[in-house]
Design an enzyme around this catalytic site. Structure first.
Site, PDB file in Angstrom:
ATOM      1  CD  GLU A 101       3.754  15.139  98.656  1.00  0.00           C
ATOM      2  OE1 GLU A 101       3.363  15.777  99.636  1.00  0.00           O
ATOM      3  OE2 GLU A 101       3.430  15.409  97.486  1.00  0.00           O
ATOM      4  CG  ASP A 104      -1.723  17.076  94.693  1.00  0.00           C
ATOM      5  OD1 ASP A 104      -2.630  17.041  95.531  1.00  0.00           O
ATOM      6  OD2 ASP A 104      -0.658  17.674  94.874  1.00  0.00           O
ATOM      7  CD  GLU A 129      -1.385  22.239  96.446  1.00  0.00           C
ATOM      8  OE1 GLU A 129      -2.126  21.591  97.210  1.00  0.00           O
ATOM      9  OE2 GLU A 129      -0.259  21.828  96.116  1.00  0.00           O
TER      10      GLU A 129
END
Ligand code: GCW
Length: 696
Positions: free
Chosen positions: A275, A348, A376
């Site tokens: 990323e 993820d 998240e």
């Protein structure tokens, strides 16, 4: 003052342990700051104190007589951190090889007292942690923001961390360390894996040392995430190539500097070539080259490198395959103080993923699991979701690496292939909010992570039970039973209302809160379209041998089981298969109907949690009761929002209606598409910024 506290603590415990059958007296308001420690949280030493001082402060809160015994000769069965408790008529004896062992023993006794566990005279209990390194990972930035943090700003006020008597001036740091020690966490990575190079400057290292000094009596070591390009950023070198002599020299010097300040520094956590982060591949080197350079620098001091396996290129047709593709060829090339840190699932931190196949693929490389404590993808700090069942599902998964029984827990504990180091990490959900975690029930996830890291065999139920009894200072079954059941089902409920039957990553925008199944993205693998692949022909990601073949990264019998649509567990169906809307499920219903009804069961479950919570109002102080109630209502509305968005969008392909048993859609696709939740990766949405829903 102290004896007052003591008396109060004793009364609380006595009241909590009484068998309450009539209506309880309404507890006094609390902001939740004392966590599960209740009154005992008041026992804070100043920064100069030792581990033994912390132990003695704990003993002051116990009503039974405790004798401490530092073992004269090292007892291998207890190791560095384990302890033994033996009860006799006179009281209890806590024995350990080290002060740290006694520390954990004293917290065990506090827990037993708060849970009203009656000691049995003649009984002996030994306890040894399953993992040697039990770490929190903070994704905190030096500017005070927390990536995926939903509990305010960072706990670390870097600009204030300058004075020697910081513990006295800012007791929050000692409180933090104490809370971690109480659940057996022994390490903390202070900064974000998307690391700012400034953390390695002298200015910051002195601040890190200050924190390390406060944490030390609690057995909590500090670690840092590093920016792989630090030699370029900080030393002006023209490269950060791990094989370049000057670069190696710079890291050696930096590590020596760190250890001169913090002799027990734990080591580094690294996110490299992921990323947008820099890494060894920028210089044509491998992950092993990068990790080994750091490992060599740390080795003389006993430090470790946790090198993350969360790597994926934008161009891959299946992101789920990439960690194995990158790391399997490097197996055996890593130094023995490197541990590959692997997220529980291959994508993820979704509400449900199969375990990451990388856990079963490395024969000569140490691996550890990274769980996400911060929510998240599970409703941030707005939703009540108890995460232990999700983590346990991963740890209990059998990889079949060396035949049956090669579970993720067994592998990472070093029981399948012997490791020198065993470790587990949890991405923290802690911020400077008064109750630490944003949602009162999110504290249970911090607690559960620590307890699980100490003992992965503990059941979700036992941990929830302990947490509730301590946090709400009652053992009354009229409170404990219904609330515990709500907690235990809450993860599955979230899967149901967000992404059932193996759907994943159907989020709007980068904020990862609400649904956005129609969204594309600058990177295909950041877009819901890439993951659900809905169309007129059906829905789901084909990872079978005929598709991306990700199933082949699993050992048999899993590979064949996942590959075959008739044996693939239905909870992972659309993770591995692309299926027509009228596919027949085991229930006899079509896939379309099953999806709708599973969403509905999620909606109904949260609605029932509101009832459960209302029913226990007499047992909870007003303050916490109201705060949880308001959030549960939003969670119930969000559940409908998820169903409306995903199924309305899928309906545009299937052309089918909601089956009987579903409450009607409340919004149409046009409204939902226009509703844009613009939140950054640093915030949780305000409750009044979310779409209007009416509860049935
Ligand atoms: O889960 C994703 C998050 C990123 C995070 C990244 C990672 C720290 O969306 O915010 O970055 O994973 O784990 O590195």
């Amino acid at each position: 003052m102290k004896s007052n506290h003591l008396f109060h603590a004793f009364l609380m415990v006595a009241a909590g342990c009484a068998l309450a059958s009539c209506a309880p007296e309404k507890p006094a308001d609390t902001d939740g700051h004392t966590l599960w420690l209740g009154e005992a949280a008041a026992a804070l030493p100043s920064c100069s104190q030792t581990t033994l001082d912390v132990v003695n402060a704990n003993l002051g809160f116990l009503s039974e007589k405790v004798s401490l015994e530092r073992l004269a000769s090292f007892d291998e069965s207890l190791g560095e951190e384990g302890y033994r408790l033996t009860w006799d008529k006179a009281g209890v004896t806590a024995s350990a090889n080290t002060e740290q062992g006694l520390l954990y023993a004293s917290f065990d006794l506090l827990r037993r007292q708060a849970c009203c566990q009656k000691p049995v005279v003649g009984e002996t209990v030994s306890s040894v942690p399953a993992f040697r390194y039990r770490l929190l990972n903070h994704w905190d930035n030096p500017n005070g923001t927390v990536e995926r943090g939903f509990a305010g700003k960072s706990l670390w006020k870097w600009e204030e961390i300058v004075v020697d008597d910081l513990a006295a001036n800012a007791p929050i740091y000692a409180e933090y360390a104490r809370a971690n020690a109480s659940i057996g966490i022994n390490g903390t990575v202070l900064n974000n894996v998307n690391a700012n190079p400034c953390m390695l400057t002298e200015e910051y290292l002195i601040k890190v040392k200050t924190l390390a000094d406060i944490f030390r009596p609690y057995g909590l070591k500090v670690y840092l995430s590093l920016n792989f390009a630090a030699p370029k950023h900080l030393a002006g070198l023209n490269t950060s190539d791990p094989l370049d002599e000057k670069v190696v020299e710079w890291w050696n010097g930096k590590v020596a500097e760190i250890y001169s300040l913090i002799p027990d520094f734990g080591g580094f956590l690294v996110k490299a070539n992921s990323e947008g982060q820099s890494g060894p591949q920028d210089y044509g080197r491998t992950h092993a080259d990068g990790a080994n350079m750091l490992a060599d620098a740390l080795k003389p001091y006993g430090g470790i490198v946790m090198w993350r396996a969360f790597v994926y290129a934008a161009t891959s047709p299946d992101r789920a395959r990439q960690a194995v593709e990158e790391f399997k060829p490097l197996d055996g090339q890593f130094r023995d103080n490197v541990i590959i840190q692997i997220k529980n699932g291959p994508i993820d931190f979704q509400p449900r993923e199969p375990f990451s196949p990388l856990f079963g693929q490395l024969e000569r490389t140490q691996v550890m699991a990274e769980m996400q404590v911060t929510q998240e993808y599970l409703g941030h700090s707005n939703h009540l979701v108890y995460l232990h069942p999700m983590w346990k599902e991963c740890l209990d998964s059998d990889t079949y690496q060396k035949g049956e029984g090669s579970t993720v827990a067994a592998i990472t504990e070093g029981k399948v292939i012997p490791y020198r180091y065993s470790a587990i990490a949890g991405v923290a959900n802690i911020g400077d909010s008064i109750n630490w975690c944003g949602h009162h029930f999110a504290q249970a996830n911090w607690y559960a992570f620590g307890r699980m890291a100490w003992n992965p065999d503990l059941s979700s139920e036992q941990i929830a039970d302990e947490w509730l009894k301590q946090t709400f200072a009652t053992t009354d079954k009229h409170f404990i039973q219904p609330v515990k059941e709500m907690m235990l089902s809450s993860r599955e409920t979230t899967v149901h209302y967000e992404m059932p039957l193996g759907l994943h990553h159907v989020f709007a925008g980068a904020g990862h809160y609400g649904p956005g199944p129609w969204e594309g993205s600058i990177r295909p693998d950041w877009s819901p379209l890439y993951y659900h692949k809905a169309g007129a022909d059906g829905v789901g990601f084909d990872r079978t041998r005929n598709g991306s073949a990700a199933v082949e990264q699993y050992h048999e019998p899993l590979c064949s089981m996942y590959n075959d649509v008739t044996t693939c567990p239905e909870e992972l169906l659309l993770w591995f298969h692309h299926l027509p809307w009228d596919y027949t499920m085991k229930s006899g219903r079509t896939l379309w109907d099953e999806l709708c009804l599973t969403y509905q069961s999620g909606i109904d479950a949260v609605r029932s949690y509101m009832e459960v919570w209302n029913g226990v109002e007499p047992y909870v102080d007003n303050h916490r009761f109201q705060q949880v109630a308001v959030k549960l209502e939003r969670q119930a509305k969000d559940a409908i929002w998820w169903r409306d968005a995903v199924m309305r969008y899928f309906q545009s392909f299937s052309g089918l209606d909601l089956p009987e048993g579903c409450t009607p859609f409340q919004h149409d696709l046009d409204y939902l598409r226009q509703f844009r939740l613009r939140i950054s990766i640093y915030e949780t949405p305000a409750l009044d910024k979310l779409p209007e829903y009416v509860l049935p």
